[in-house]
Design an enzyme around this catalytic site. Structure first.
Site, short mmCIF file in Angstrom:
data_model
loop_
_atom_site.label_atom_id
_atom_site.label_comp_id
_atom_site.label_asym_id
_atom_site.label_seq_id
_atom_site.Cartn_x
_atom_site.Cartn_y
_atom_site.Cartn_z
N HIS A 17 0.86 -1.20 0.00
CA HIS A 17 0.00 0.00 0.00
C HIS A 17 0.89 1.24 0.00
CE1 HIS A 17 -4.08 1.78 0.95
NE2 HIS A 17 -3.28 2.82 0.96
N HIS A 19 1.54 4.90 -2.41
CA HIS A 19 1.14 5.77 -3.52
C HIS A 19 2.39 6.44 -4.08
CE1 HIS A 19 -3.23 5.58 -2.55
NE2 HIS A 19 -2.76 5.37 -1.33
N ASP A 141 -5.20 3.53 -9.67
CA ASP A 141 -6.09 4.02 -8.62
C ASP A 141 -7.00 5.11 -9.15
OD1 ASP A 141 -6.72 3.60 -5.95
OD2 ASP A 141 -5.50 5.27 -5.23
N GLY A 175 -9.15 8.40 -2.54
CA GLY A 175 -9.97 9.61 -2.42
C GLY A 175 -10.73 9.64 -1.11
N HIS A 202 -9.64 1.14 -0.73
CA HIS A 202 -9.47 1.83 0.55
C HIS A 202 -10.83 1.80 1.27
CE1 HIS A 202 -5.95 3.59 -1.41
NE2 HIS A 202 -5.61 4.26 -0.32
N GLU A 205 -11.07 3.91 6.62
CA GLU A 205 -9.99 4.80 7.08
C GLU A 205 -10.61 5.99 7.82
OE1 GLU A 205 -7.80 6.54 3.84
OE2 GLU A 205 -6.22 7.35 5.13
N ASP A 282 1.97 3.85 2.94
CA ASP A 282 0.95 4.71 2.33
C ASP A 282 1.56 5.89 1.55
OD1 ASP A 282 -1.65 5.38 1.68
OD2 ASP A 282 -2.20 6.15 3.64
#
Ligand code: ZN
Length: 338
Positions: A17, A19, A141, A175, A202, A205, A282
């Site tokens: 995970h 980005h 994504d 998002g 996701h 969260e 992340d």
């Protein structure tokens, strides 16, 4: 290097995970700004951009960074730097989100705007395989709070490019969960699966456990964050029985203000319950962390022993989208790491 940090670095592990845009350090942002801005930002300004206090501030910072990722060369630079840092931490395999939804959104949906960028990302990936021995897959994504139609464009592009680029392994939805859940994307997830793509999402969260149930119900195979699962014991049992991989990001949750501290993050409770938990970073540049640091904090803040850290690394390899033979080979090497 202290023995525990050296041990963590030597553990063969996967990051699942991560980005790409979230790996861009302030110093690289200054470089990108010098390429594109009429008045380039200073290092101090770049650093202050990363000093957000909540989830909305984080999304704003993320947007400011992606606004300066314009050319294929920008992406290649960002990707190569990310890969160098992954290899230095003992990451042997990574599955990296690219915010393709953002690229389309800002380029007014020109359907061909992404190809040259993707070619640049592939150049960095092949170089990393050659020079660093790093294996890497891409996850396309989409931004859930844009629109279903925009997500559809992203997933379609993933399916289309995958024919010649098996490194595109999955799709995902990022998002703002508070503005859009998973249900609207049910048909798109089914289409992506039919196209041979794996499904990440996701969920939980910034939202409650019902968001995780919704994500599972549309076929999501891995859940990013899953922070609020702790509130629902029936859901925890379901996640355990289904061996659903959870991509946890403790420092990220602390920095965006959705979890008070690393020490109280449910990582430990999920692990003790026997859930398939993985540790991830992340957006490490935004959170002043990286994967090795997350393992270290698991040790110092939650008392994870060496054997338990080894178990986390094993989970990361098992939960990856690598072929079985690849997993077995890395797990064997992990077993012999002291
Ligand atoms: Zn994420």
């Amino acid at each position: 290097m202290p023995p525990i940090q050296d041990f963590i670095r030597r553990l063969p592990k996967a990051e699942l995970h991560l980005h790409l845009e979230g790996t861009i350090l302030p110093s690289t942002l200054v470089e990108l700004s010098a390429r594109h801005d009429a008045r380039p930002i200073t290092l101090l300004e770049a650093q202050s951009l990363y000093q957000f206090a909540d989830f909305t501030g984080f999304l704003d910072a993320f947007k400011a960074v992606t606004a300066r990722l314009l050319t294929p060369a920008d992406y290649e630079l960002a990707a190569w730097r990310m890969m160098q840092r992954l290899a230095a931490q003992g990451v042997v395999h990574a599955e990296v989100f690219i915010a393709v939804g953002v690229v389309y959104h800002w380029r007014k949906h020109d359907p061909n705007c992404f190809e040259a960028i993707f070619d640049a990302l592939e150049r960095a990936r092949l170089r990393a395989a050659r020079e660093l021995g790093l294996s890497l897959y891409w996850i396309f994504d989409a931004v859930r709070h844009f629109s279903v139609e925009e997500a559809g464009r992203v997933f379609l592009k993933a399916a289309e490019l995958r024919a010649n680029h098996p490194s595109i392994v999955a799709i995902g939805l990022g998002g703002d969960e508070r503005r859009a859940g998973s249900e609207p994307f049910r048909a798109l997830y089914a289409q992506a699966r039919a196209a041979g793509l794996r499904l990440t999402n996701h969920a939980g969260e910034t939202t409650g456990p019902e968001a995780i149930r919704e994500a599972l119900s549309i076929g999501s195979e891995r859940i990013g964050h899953a922070l609020s699962a702790i509130e629902d014991s029936a859901l925890l049992q379901e996640l355990k029985d289904g061996k659903v991989p959870l991509e946890l990001n403790p420092t990220s949750n602390v920095r965006t203000g959705v979890c008070p501290s690393f020490a109280v993050h449910p990582l430990r409770r999920y692990f003790d319950l026997g859930l398939l938990v993985t540790l991830n970073s992340d957006d490490p540049a935004f959170f002043n962390s990286d994967l090795a640091n997350e393992y270290l904090l698991a040790h110092t803040e939650q008392g994870f022993t060496r054997d338990e850290l080894r178990q986390l690394a094993a989970n990361s390899l098992r939960a990856s989208f690598l072929p079985e033979a690849g997993k077995t080979a890395w797990l064997a090497r992990l077993d012999s790491t002291q």
